[in-house]
Design an enzyme around this catalytic site. Structure first.
Site, PDB file in Angstrom:
ATOM      1  N   SER A 135       0.863  -1.166   0.000  1.00  0.00           N
ATOM      2  CA  SER A 135       0.000   0.000   0.000  1.00  0.00           C
ATOM      3  C   SER A 135       0.903   1.221   0.000  1.00  0.00           C
ATOM      4  CB  SER A 135      -0.876  -0.030   1.259  1.00  0.00           C
ATOM      5  OG  SER A 135      -1.600   1.178   1.387  1.00  0.00           O
ATOM      6  N   LYS A 161      -1.119  -1.033  -4.421  1.00  0.00           N
ATOM      7  CA  LYS A 161      -2.314  -0.246  -4.069  1.00  0.00           C
ATOM      8  C   LYS A 161      -1.903   1.199  -3.864  1.00  0.00           C
ATOM      9  CE  LYS A 161      -4.630   0.004   0.400  1.00  0.00           C
ATOM     10  NZ  LYS A 161      -5.228  -0.825   1.472  1.00  0.00           N
ATOM     11  N   LYS A 163      -2.961   5.008  -2.610  1.00  0.00           N
ATOM     12  CA  LYS A 163      -3.909   5.827  -1.863  1.00  0.00           C
ATOM     13  C   LYS A 163      -4.335   6.985  -2.760  1.00  0.00           C
ATOM     14  CE  LYS A 163      -3.923   3.813   2.202  1.00  0.00           C
ATOM     15  NZ  LYS A 163      -5.135   3.255   2.817  1.00  0.00           N
ATOM     16  N   ASP A 188      -7.207   3.028  -3.000  1.00  0.00           N
ATOM     17  CA  ASP A 188      -7.890   3.058  -1.703  1.00  0.00           C
ATOM     18  C   ASP A 188      -8.137   4.513  -1.335  1.00  0.00           C
ATOM     19  OD1 ASP A 188      -8.871   2.744   0.848  1.00  0.00           O
ATOM     20  OD2 ASP A 188      -7.128   1.684   1.638  1.00  0.00           O
ATOM     21  N   GLU A 213     -11.075   0.605  -3.238  1.00  0.00           N
ATOM     22  CA  GLU A 213     -11.355   0.316  -1.832  1.00  0.00           C
ATOM     23  C   GLU A 213     -11.999   1.521  -1.151  1.00  0.00           C
ATOM     24  OE1 GLU A 213      -7.804  -1.262  -0.047  1.00  0.00           O
ATOM     25  OE2 GLU A 213      -8.582  -1.086   1.983  1.00  0.00           O
ATOM     26  N   ASP A 238     -13.564  -1.873   3.265  1.00  0.00           N
ATOM     27  CA  ASP A 238     -12.612  -1.997   4.378  1.00  0.00           C
ATOM     28  C   ASP A 238     -13.307  -1.460   5.628  1.00  0.00           C
ATOM     29  OD1 ASP A 238     -10.547  -1.677   6.224  1.00  0.00           O
ATOM     30  OD2 ASP A 238      -9.203  -0.575   4.910  1.00  0.00           O
ATOM     31  N   LYS A 262      -9.540  -7.087   8.075  1.00  0.00           N
ATOM     32  CA  LYS A 262      -8.525  -6.662   9.045  1.00  0.00           C
ATOM     33  C   LYS A 262      -8.947  -7.231  10.387  1.00  0.00           C
ATOM     34  CE  LYS A 262      -7.033  -2.403   6.823  1.00  0.00           C
ATOM     35  NZ  LYS A 262      -7.194  -0.935   6.765  1.00  0.00           N
ATOM     36  N   GLY A 290      -3.827  -4.098   6.251  1.00  0.00           N
ATOM     37  CA  GLY A 290      -2.843  -3.769   7.280  1.00  0.00           C
ATOM     38  C   GLY A 290      -3.152  -2.435   7.930  1.00  0.00           C
TER      39      GLY A 290
HETATM   40  O1  OSB Z   1      -7.040   1.669   4.588  1.00  0.00           O
HETATM   41  O2  OSB Z   1      -5.795  -0.035   4.388  1.00  0.00           O
HETATM   42  C1  OSB Z   1      -5.997   1.078   4.870  1.00  0.00           C
HETATM   43  C2  OSB Z   1      -2.938   2.149   6.876  1.00  0.00           C
HETATM   44  C3  OSB Z   1      -3.547   2.781   7.949  1.00  0.00           C
HETATM   45  C4  OSB Z   1      -4.917   2.888   7.976  1.00  0.00           C
HETATM   46  C5  OSB Z   1      -5.681   2.355   6.945  1.00  0.00           C
HETATM   47  C6  OSB Z   1      -5.093   1.702   5.886  1.00  0.00           C
HETATM   48  C7  OSB Z   1      -3.698   1.635   5.827  1.00  0.00           C
HETATM   49  C8  OSB Z   1      -2.964   1.043   4.729  1.00  0.00           C
HETATM   50  C9  OSB Z   1      -1.590   0.520   5.000  1.00  0.00           C
HETATM   51  O3  OSB Z   1      -3.376   1.023   3.599  1.00  0.00           O
HETATM   52  C10 OSB Z   1      -1.534  -0.964   5.024  1.00  0.00           C
HETATM   53  C11 OSB Z   1      -0.229  -1.431   5.588  1.00  0.00           C
HETATM   54  O4  OSB Z   1       0.753  -1.441   4.858  1.00  0.00           O
HETATM   55  O5  OSB Z   1      -0.175  -1.780   6.794  1.00  0.00           O
HETATM   56 MG    MG Z   2      -8.227   0.523   3.268  1.00  0.00          MG
END
Ligand code: OSB
Ligand code: MG
Length: 370
Positions: A135, A161, A163, A188, A213, A238, A262, A290
């Protein structure tokens, strides 16, 4: 399992690079660890709260309060047949999924150690290795993002992925897609859009994305169904999935075609398994998300990802992407094929580094059975 003591710790851990999402920038994590003593065995888990109530409504402080005032007193001195039984013990507690997951998951580690089996096996895992994606946080420019993508693909990661948020979306995704026409790519939004953006969101269909996402509100299912009807790109939920009933609602309404599981967000391993079983029965792909975890949460995520139905690469990646030094030994490493082997030794299957944990602990509280 006789529950003898629960210890909570807060640690400050600086990320190697700041991580930016539509809800903010994280430079330093406040890691909350649960250490649970049962029949002489210590189980470990992480409370996966963000630093503020910006991902879901929980924070390190709300989790601490709920564990101290409500969860710990319900289990201390009690006997549980198995970790999953604690979901009944906690049945009266509404919300606070990440706090509940911290306790429940530490119990799962303890149970796995007591039975002498890997956590993944105890959960029902079948995959010998898991598929890894990354991510990538919001970047200053498409050029900066392209550099990050190249590094991760070179390391072997199987899915990228990105953001996104309004103003930092189409140009960034287009740049990555043009340079990497065949890469598994997803976005995402962490709830950065509304239904007023529907025409804008439709433009993502041209990028052949694996999924989009959580484009809409963190607690919404119904409007995602409205949006999904207008999009070719599969929606993945999510934030708005807290348990298997949310999952059922989302699937029945057509609000999502993929589910991000998660283990903290859904209240622990038992709930995560219910969602996994439901999605497997309905042929809906799942993957493990994550929360920028330290090694302890990360290793729980590896175990979760080994279950049937986790067919898509998740957000579980190498320790060194986040930390100079992780709280487990060895750190989580990813093969050049973008995989992590599932541990085969009892419990978490990694050594917990008490020395580092002690050194970095800024707050600690222990409650014992009387
Ligand atoms: O939306 O998946 C998410 C990190 C913090 C809060 C939300 C998210 C995320 C990530 C990072 O996308 C995922 C990771 O590498 O741990
Ligand atoms: Mg997410």
């Amino acid at each position: 399992m006789h529950i003898e003591a629960v210890t909570l710790r807060k640690l400050k851990m600086r990320l190697k690079t700041p991580f930016e999402t539509s809800f903010g920038i994280t430079r330093e994590r406040t890691v909350v660890l649960v250490e649970l003593l049962a029949d002489g065995v210590t189980g470990w888990a992480e409370v996966t709260t963000s630093e503020g109530p910006f991902f879901n409504s929980e924070t390190p402080e709300t989790a601490w309060l709920v564990i101290r005032a409500f969860l710990a007193p319900l289990i201390l001195g009690k006997d549980l047949r198995c970790a999953s039984e604690v979901t009944q013990t906690f049945a009266a507690i509404r919300g606070h999924e990440m706090a509940r997951a911290g306790i429940e998951n530490a119990l799962w580690d303890a149970e796995a150690q007591q039975k002498g089996v890997p956590l993944a096996k105890l959960l029902g895992g079948t995959h010998p290795e898991i598929k890894c994606g990354v991510s990538l946080g919001l970047q200053a420019s498409p050029e900066a993002l392209l550099k990050k993508v190249a590094t991760e693909l070179h390391a072997g990661y199987q899915r990228i992925k990105l953001k996104i948020k309004p103003g930092q979306d189409l140009d960034f995704v287009r740049a990555v897609r043009n340079s990497h026409p065949d890469t598994l790519l997803s976005v995402d939004a962490n709830s950065a859009y509304t239904l007023a953006d529907i025409e804008h969101l439709k433009r993502f269909d041209e990028f052949n994305l694996l999924m989009m996402e959580q484009p809409l509100w963190w607690d919404d299912i119904f409007n995602h169904a409205r949006l999904q009807k207008q999009l070719k790109t599969p929606i993945c939920l999510d934030e708005s999935i807290r348990h298997s009933r949310d999952t059922e609602a989302a699937l029945d309404l057509g609000a999502a075609r993929i589910i991000n599981i998660k283990v903290g967000r859904v209240g622990g391993h038992t709930s995560a398994r219910q969602i996994q079983a439901l999605c497997l029965a309905r042929n809906i792909p799942v993957w493990c998300g994550g929360m920028l975890e330290c090694g302890i949460g990360r290793v729980h995520n590896i175990a979760v990802s080994s279950l049937p139905g986790y067919t898509l690469p998740g957000d579980v990646s190498a320790s060194k992407r986040y930390w100079d030094e992780d709280l487990i030994d060895p750190p989580v490493e990813v093969s050049p094929r973008g995989t992590i082997p599932v541990p085969t030794s009892p419990g978490l299957g990694y050594h917990v580094r008490r020395d580092l944990i002690e050194r970095w602990t800024t707050e600690k509280e222990t409650w014992r059975a009387r």
